[in-house]
Design a protein around this motif. Structure first.
Motif, PDB file in Angstrom:
ATOM      1  N   ASP A  75     -87.929 -44.494  33.957  1.00 36.11           N
ATOM      2  CA  ASP A  75     -88.305 -45.103  35.233  1.00 36.11           C
ATOM      3  C   ASP A  75     -87.454 -44.507  36.335  1.00 36.11           C
ATOM      4  OD1 ASP A  75     -88.919 -46.636  37.378  1.00 36.11           O
ATOM      5  OD2 ASP A  75     -88.288 -48.546  36.531  1.00 36.11           O
ATOM      6  N   LEU A  95     -80.624 -35.996  35.677  1.00 33.98           N
ATOM      7  CA  LEU A  95     -80.084 -35.494  36.937  1.00 33.98           C
ATOM      8  C   LEU A  95     -81.303 -35.140  37.779  1.00 33.98           C
ATOM      9  CD1 LEU A  95     -77.627 -34.451  38.525  1.00 33.98           C
ATOM     10  CD2 LEU A  95     -77.637 -32.411  37.084  1.00 33.98           C
ATOM     11  N   VAL A  96     -81.446 -35.796  38.912  1.00 29.86           N
ATOM     12  CA  VAL A  96     -82.674 -35.664  39.693  1.00 29.86           C
ATOM     13  C   VAL A  96     -82.380 -35.107  41.078  1.00 29.86           C
ATOM     14  CG1 VAL A  96     -84.696 -36.895  40.580  1.00 29.86           C
ATOM     15  CG2 VAL A  96     -83.573 -37.706  38.497  1.00 29.86           C
ATOM     16  N   VAL A 106     -79.221 -34.472  30.920  1.00 29.20           N
ATOM     17  CA  VAL A 106     -77.791 -34.223  30.747  1.00 29.20           C
ATOM     18  C   VAL A 106     -77.186 -35.270  29.820  1.00 29.20           C
ATOM     19  CG1 VAL A 106     -77.559 -33.185  33.024  1.00 29.20           C
ATOM     20  CG2 VAL A 106     -77.173 -35.632  32.747  1.00 29.20           C
ATOM     21  N   GLU A 130     -78.978 -46.759  31.032  1.00 27.27           N
ATOM     22  CA  GLU A 130     -79.710 -45.779  31.820  1.00 27.27           C
ATOM     23  C   GLU A 130     -78.760 -45.233  32.859  1.00 27.27           C
ATOM     24  OE1 GLU A 130     -83.359 -47.220  33.677  1.00 27.27           O
ATOM     25  OE2 GLU A 130     -83.284 -48.806  32.171  1.00 27.27           O
ATOM     26  N   MET A 131     -78.810 -43.943  33.053  1.00 31.08           N
ATOM     27  CA  MET A 131     -77.989 -43.356  34.111  1.00 31.08           C
ATOM     28  C   MET A 131     -78.795 -42.277  34.803  1.00 31.08           C
ATOM     29  SD  MET A 131     -74.115 -41.831  33.978  1.00 31.08           S
ATOM     30  CE  MET A 131     -74.454 -40.176  33.394  1.00 31.08           C
ATOM     31  N   TYR A 132     -78.948 -42.434  36.091  1.00 28.87           N
ATOM     32  CA  TYR A 132     -79.657 -41.451  36.897  1.00 28.87           C
ATOM     33  C   TYR A 132     -78.694 -40.915  37.938  1.00 28.87           C
ATOM     34  CZ  TYR A 132     -83.824 -43.470  34.801  1.00 28.87           C
ATOM     35  OH  TYR A 132     -84.773 -43.903  33.908  1.00 28.87           O
ATOM     36  N   LEU A 133     -78.507 -39.614  37.930  1.00 25.00           N
ATOM     37  CA  LEU A 133     -77.644 -38.971  38.921  1.00 25.00           C
ATOM     38  C   LEU A 133     -78.542 -38.295  39.953  1.00 25.00           C
ATOM     39  CD1 LEU A 133     -75.065 -37.260  36.500  1.00 25.00           C
ATOM     40  CD2 LEU A 133     -74.961 -39.537  37.537  1.00 25.00           C
ATOM     41  N   TYR A 134     -78.377 -38.646  41.195  1.00 20.34           N
ATOM     42  CA  TYR A 134     -79.209 -38.083  42.263  1.00 20.34           C
ATOM     43  C   TYR A 134     -78.392 -37.168  43.160  1.00 20.34           C
ATOM     44  CZ  TYR A 134     -82.456 -41.775  40.918  1.00 20.34           C
ATOM     45  OH  TYR A 134     -83.301 -42.577  40.213  1.00 20.34           O
TER      46      TYR A 134
END
Lengths: 145, 145
Positions: A75, A95-96, A106, A130-134
């Motif tokens: 998501d 990574l986004v 990653v 969950e981890m999202y890096l922007y």
DNA sequence: ATTGTAATTGATAATCATTATCATTAGCAA
DNA sequence: TTGCTAATGATAATGATTATCAATTACAAT
């Protein structure tokens, strides 16, 4: 027959679910695609091979794939759930790029370990995360200069 | 008048936006509530004080609060966006119990630093991130035994 | 105070991804 | 073949959020 198909069939059998051509086709197409795919994107491809399949069935099969352990939801917060392979595809974060939308998978084992410790320090037993890096990728950074 | 109100009024002035009683009321109520609140929850409280206010206005003011830097969105992936205070409320991540839904705010400076390094190792300049840790809190773990 | 104008509001319709419904079709075990 | 029940496809429903639009209102200029 590959391992994923095997898992799927065993899952069906175990739960008294039936083996239908729709399920087979959607499974095939999902397995051939790498990366993230939305239900709609998957439906578009499925339609080309069998226009009689409805998109409700695509949603239903995706649910089955998740229950069978073959798919995982992602998501990105844009209102669309995407799906990716889970079999032989271990956990990772994303990574986004905020510029072009490109995503990379990653993992950092130190971060993973620290997450567990942080959770434990609050009395939690961590099950997942969950981890999202922007940020901006190399290309987009140059364009922004 | 406190600092948040000041920021809001300056934001309105700077963007040629008008100071209306609806905006004032919704701001007041948002500021008095700590923690995460959804648009609907906020609307329910607002209605009690002024039943004539529509929920579209609540959504609109929440957008303003974000633009003014007073609020921040959180997405737990349950289809509802929640809002929390941003002013004097620095970045943090969330630890969420899969049993009772309880959430805690956590920060680990080592993780934060590692995230930056991971991103850089892929050529990304990190702007922000989201991290949700899911597990079972002490209470829920005992119940599950 | 009055007025003019553009922003704001509230009600409501629209959107969009996903889920539920339901009559019809079709696996599959006996 | 048959009978039972799951599965399907079409379509309606859902639910949060956003767009629309006519009526109202803030506020600067008069």
């Amino acid at each position: 027959m590959n391992e994923e198909q095997n898992i799927f069939h065993k899952y069906l059998e175990k739960h008294d679910l039936r083996d239908t051509p729709q399920r087979e086709l959607i499974l095939q197409i999902f397995l051939r695609r790498e990366g993230h795919i939305s239900a709609e994107q998957l439906y578009d491809i499925v339609k080309k091979r069998d226009p009689s399949i409805g998109q409700a069935t695509v949603y239903r099969v995706l649910k089955l794939l998740i229950e069978a352990g073959l798919a995982r939801e992602i998501d990105f917060g844009d209102g669309v759930i995407r799906y990716e392979h889970k079999y032989n595809h271990p956990h990772h974060d994303h990574l986004v790029c905020r510029g072009c939308g490109k995503t990379l998978e990653v993992v950092d084992s130190v971060i993973e370990e620290l997450q567990k410790r942080v959770a434990e320090s609050y009395g939690f037993e961590l099950t997942d995360h969950e981890m999202y890096l922007y940020g901006y990728c190399e290309n987009c950074r140059q364009k922004r200069q």
